[in-house]
Design a protein around this motif. Structure first.
Motif, PDB file in Angstrom:
ATOM      1  N   UNK A  22       0.588  -1.202   0.106  1.00  0.00           N
ATOM      2  CA  UNK A  22       0.042   0.063   0.112  1.00  0.00           C
ATOM      3  C   UNK A  22       0.980   1.195  -0.069  1.00  0.00           C
ATOM      4  N   UNK A  23       1.998   1.146   0.675  1.00  0.00           N
ATOM      5  CA  UNK A  23       3.087   2.302   0.558  1.00  0.00           C
ATOM      6  C   UNK A  23       3.583   2.661  -0.629  1.00  0.00           C
ATOM      7  N   UNK A  24       3.924   1.545  -1.333  1.00  0.00           N
ATOM      8  CA  UNK A  24       4.346   1.805  -2.575  1.00  0.00           C
ATOM      9  C   UNK A  24       3.303   2.234  -3.629  1.00  0.00           C
ATOM     10  N   UNK A  25       2.007   1.806  -3.447  1.00  0.00           N
ATOM     11  CA  UNK A  25       0.918   2.348  -4.328  1.00  0.00           C
ATOM     12  C   UNK A  25       0.804   3.896  -4.057  1.00  0.00           C
ATOM     13  N   UNK A  26       0.870   4.211  -2.784  1.00  0.00           N
ATOM     14  CA  UNK A  26       0.598   5.766  -2.407  1.00  0.00           C
ATOM     15  C   UNK A  26       1.806   6.411  -3.109  1.00  0.00           C
ATOM     16  N   UNK A  27       2.926   5.935  -3.076  1.00  0.00           N
ATOM     17  CA  UNK A  27       3.910   6.641  -3.513  1.00  0.00           C
ATOM     18  C   UNK A  27       4.202   6.742  -5.076  1.00  0.00           C
ATOM     19  N   UNK A  28       3.533   5.719  -5.725  1.00  0.00           N
ATOM     20  CA  UNK A  28       3.189   5.840  -7.158  1.00  0.00           C
ATOM     21  C   UNK A  28       2.160   6.893  -7.375  1.00  0.00           C
ATOM     22  N   UNK A  29       1.205   6.940  -6.556  1.00  0.00           N
ATOM     23  CA  UNK A  29       0.068   7.812  -6.926  1.00  0.00           C
ATOM     24  C   UNK A  29       0.620   9.266  -6.520  1.00  0.00           C
ATOM     25  N   UNK A  30       1.453   9.460  -5.688  1.00  0.00           N
ATOM     26  CA  UNK A  30       2.175  10.735  -5.504  1.00  0.00           C
ATOM     27  C   UNK A  30       2.916  11.191  -6.470  1.00  0.00           C
ATOM     28  N   UNK A  31       3.598  10.356  -7.145  1.00  0.00           N
ATOM     29  CA  UNK A  31       4.460  10.577  -8.098  1.00  0.00           C
ATOM     30  C   UNK A  31       3.590  10.932  -9.401  1.00  0.00           C
ATOM     31  N   UNK A  32       2.465  10.136  -9.687  1.00  0.00           N
ATOM     32  CA  UNK A  32       1.734  10.565 -10.716  1.00  0.00           C
ATOM     33  C   UNK A  32       1.022  12.051 -10.625  1.00  0.00           C
ATOM     34  N   UNK A  33       0.709  12.159  -9.390  1.00  0.00           N
ATOM     35  CA  UNK A  33       0.032  13.472  -8.947  1.00  0.00           C
ATOM     36  C   UNK A  33       1.077  14.722  -9.417  1.00  0.00           C
ATOM     37  N   UNK A  34       2.416  14.396  -8.680  1.00  0.00           N
ATOM     38  CA  UNK A  34       3.520  15.499  -8.969  1.00  0.00           C
ATOM     39  C   UNK A  34       3.692  15.558 -10.605  1.00  0.00           C
ATOM     40  N   UNK A  35       3.606  14.521 -10.923  1.00  0.00           N
ATOM     41  CA  UNK A  35       3.782  14.801 -12.823  1.00  0.00           C
ATOM     42  C   UNK A  35       2.856  15.527 -13.320  1.00  0.00           C
ATOM     43  N   UNK A  36       1.494  15.137 -12.760  1.00  0.00           N
ATOM     44  CA  UNK A  36       0.412  16.328 -13.425  1.00  0.00           C
ATOM     45  C   UNK A  36       0.533  17.726 -13.028  1.00  0.00           C
ATOM     46  N   UNK A  37       1.174  17.853 -11.802  1.00  0.00           N
ATOM     47  CA  UNK A  37       1.635  19.153 -11.348  1.00  0.00           C
ATOM     48  C   UNK A  37       2.615  19.725 -12.176  1.00  0.00           C
ATOM     49  N   UNK A  38       3.383  19.049 -12.290  1.00  0.00           N
ATOM     50  CA  UNK A  38       4.654  19.632 -13.193  1.00  0.00           C
ATOM     51  C   UNK A  38       4.158  19.976 -14.387  1.00  0.00           C
ATOM     52  N   UNK A  39       3.452  19.112 -15.168  1.00  0.00           N
ATOM     53  CA  UNK A  39       3.013  19.389 -16.443  1.00  0.00           C
ATOM     54  C   UNK A  39       2.086  20.628 -16.443  1.00  0.00           C
ATOM     55  N   UNK A  40       1.528  20.775 -15.423  1.00  0.00           N
ATOM     56  CA  UNK A  40       0.504  22.066 -15.391  1.00  0.00           C
ATOM     57  C   UNK A  40       1.298  23.219 -15.228  1.00  0.00           C
ATOM     58  N   UNK A  41       2.655  23.221 -14.516  1.00  0.00           N
ATOM     59  CA  UNK A  41       3.336  24.246 -14.331  1.00  0.00           C
ATOM     60  C   UNK A  41       4.271  24.656 -15.561  1.00  0.00           C
ATOM     61  N   UNK A  42       4.433  23.561 -16.329  1.00  0.00           N
ATOM     62  CA  UNK A  42       5.251  23.762 -17.469  1.00  0.00           C
ATOM     63  C   UNK A  42       4.397  24.368 -18.615  1.00  0.00           C
ATOM     64  N   UNK A  43       3.059  23.937 -18.553  1.00  0.00           N
ATOM     65  CA  UNK A  43       2.218  24.561 -19.407  1.00  0.00           C
ATOM     66  C   UNK A  43       2.128  26.009 -19.427  1.00  0.00           C
ATOM     67  N   UNK A  44       1.930  26.278 -17.914  1.00  0.00           N
ATOM     68  CA  UNK A  44       1.694  27.702 -17.572  1.00  0.00           C
ATOM     69  C   UNK A  44       2.760  28.682 -17.811  1.00  0.00           C
ATOM     70  N   UNK A  45       4.199  28.227 -17.641  1.00  0.00           N
ATOM     71  CA  UNK A  45       5.364  28.668 -18.177  1.00  0.00           C
ATOM     72  C   UNK A  45       5.343  28.983 -19.768  1.00  0.00           C
ATOM     73  N   UNK A  46       4.859  27.937 -20.400  1.00  0.00           N
ATOM     74  CA  UNK A  46       5.043  28.199 -21.850  1.00  0.00           C
ATOM     75  C   UNK A  46       3.908  29.165 -22.300  1.00  0.00           C
ATOM     76  N   UNK A  47       2.798  29.285 -21.760  1.00  0.00           N
ATOM     77  CA  UNK A  47       1.875  30.061 -22.053  1.00  0.00           C
ATOM     78  C   UNK A  47       2.359  31.662 -21.889  1.00  0.00           C
ATOM     79  N   UNK A  48       3.463  31.617 -20.576  1.00  0.00           N
ATOM     80  CA  UNK A  48       3.762  33.046 -20.274  1.00  0.00           C
ATOM     81  C   UNK A  48       4.868  33.316 -21.195  1.00  0.00           C
TER      82      UNK A  48
END
Length: 356
Positions: free
Chosen positions: A186-212
């Protein structure tokens, strides 16, 4: 040797070394593709060599295929030259195929002429079997070494195994181990989910920077267009000064050409005067020598009769002066032929006093 090997391997057309005196990439590509197909019929190397990129890709694909499948290292530069150097690289592949054919067939009987072109030697399946045998041999060796080590520990492990088998199974301990395993998963699953959320957050940040960045680029382009459209205040004065400079330069060129022309004329005039002076000096020197010779001749011819000279001394005193004046007139007219109407009168003898 290359042509004989290719003929023995069953290449459908005749090859001579004269074909490689000049670069012949089409023939080299055809031979390479035929050798690859002969080595492994299931190979999927494209045979398109129309453009330069296609040729480079074809040479790289063939070299990589031979390096991985047959462990033959080919020089891609020499193959791309498609001349006599490429034959040495082709000979590496043909020698392997020719040696394999002789090893398998031994002393093969001479084939008829009609069947020699149809002879085909399928080496692809044999190479696959050889690779499989090598892989199995390596696996057997590694498994045997592991089995030997395990058999060496069999005496110690036998007692532990019998003890474990004889001990009754405890439900509480098994449940505890299972809970620990489930919690770790379960800990490994939670870590994987956190990594996926971080990837989505990083993707949103990159898109905001690209628009800027895009907005900044658009503003910069608009500012550049406005700056290019605005005419600087000093351009009128600059154009006027440029026109004046062009006029001054034209005047300077004209004066420089005139000055050069005048200097050339002055130099020609000086050279002409110098030549005239030298010519006049030479003529004067010749006339002086001629007069001296005439005087010496007169002196020699008049030395035989002294009485005649004494009688004529008084009578010819005036005539000698006239004779000298006439000679000098003739010499001056000879020296200055261009000056018509001017006569210079004088003698070659100096006066008795300073005034003379």
């Amino acid at each position: 040797d290359f042509t004989e090997m290719m003929r023995a391997l069953g290449y459908p057309r005749l090859i001579s070394m004269e074909n490689f005196h000049t670069p012949n990439f089409m023939l080299v590509s055809e031979v390479l593709l035929w050798l690859v197909k002969r080595y492994e019929p299931q190979s999927d190397i494209p045979g398109d060599v129309e453009t330069e990129q296609d040729r480079v890709f074809f040479i790289k694909a063939v070299a990589q295929f031979m390096a991985t499948k047959a462990h033959i290292k080919l020089n891609t530069k020499k193959l791309y030259q498609a001349d006599g150097h490429a034959v040495k690289e082709l000979l590496k592949v043909t020698s392997v195929l020719y040696g394999a054919m002789n090893t398998q067939g031994g002393e093969r009987a001479p084939l008829p002429e009609e069947d020699s072109t149809k002879f085909k030697f399928d080496l692809g399946s044999k190479i696959a079997d050889l690779k499989a045998a090598r892989q199995l041999a390596s696996e057997i060796t590694s498994k045997g070494a592991v089995l030997y080590d395990l058999l060496g520990k069999e005496v110690e492990l036998r007692e532990a195994r019998t003890e474990s088998l004889g001990r009754p199974l405890e439900i509480n301990e098994a449940e505890k181990v299972m809970k620990i395993a489930i919690s770790s998963i379960l800990e490994e699953v939670q870590k994987t989910k956190d990594m996926l959320n971080n990837v989505a957050l990083d993707e949103a940040n990159l898109e905001a920077k690209i628009e800027k960045r895009k907005l900044e680029l658009e503003r910069s382009q608009k500012r550049l267009q406005t700056l290019q459209s605005v005419r600087p205040a000093f351009m009128d004065e600059y154009e006027k000064i440029e026109e004046q400079l062009q006029k001054q330069y034209s005047t300077y060129l004209e004066k420089f050409r005139n000055l050069t022309y005048m200097e050339q004329l002055l130099e020609d005039h000086r050279r002409t005067e110098q030549e005239m002076f030298e010519e006049a000096a030479n003529m004067l020197r010749l006339i002086q020598n001629r007069l001296k010779e005439e005087e010496q001749h007169l002196l020699k011819s008049g030395g035989n009769d002294d009485s005649d000279i004494e009688i004529q001394e008084d009578e010819g005193s005036d005539s000698e002066g006239d004779l000298q004046i006439t000679r000098h007139q003739i010499s001056t007219e000879t020296l200055l032929p261009g000056r018509v109407g001017t006569r210079i009168v004088g003698s070659m003898q100096g006066g008795d006093t300073e005034e003379d």
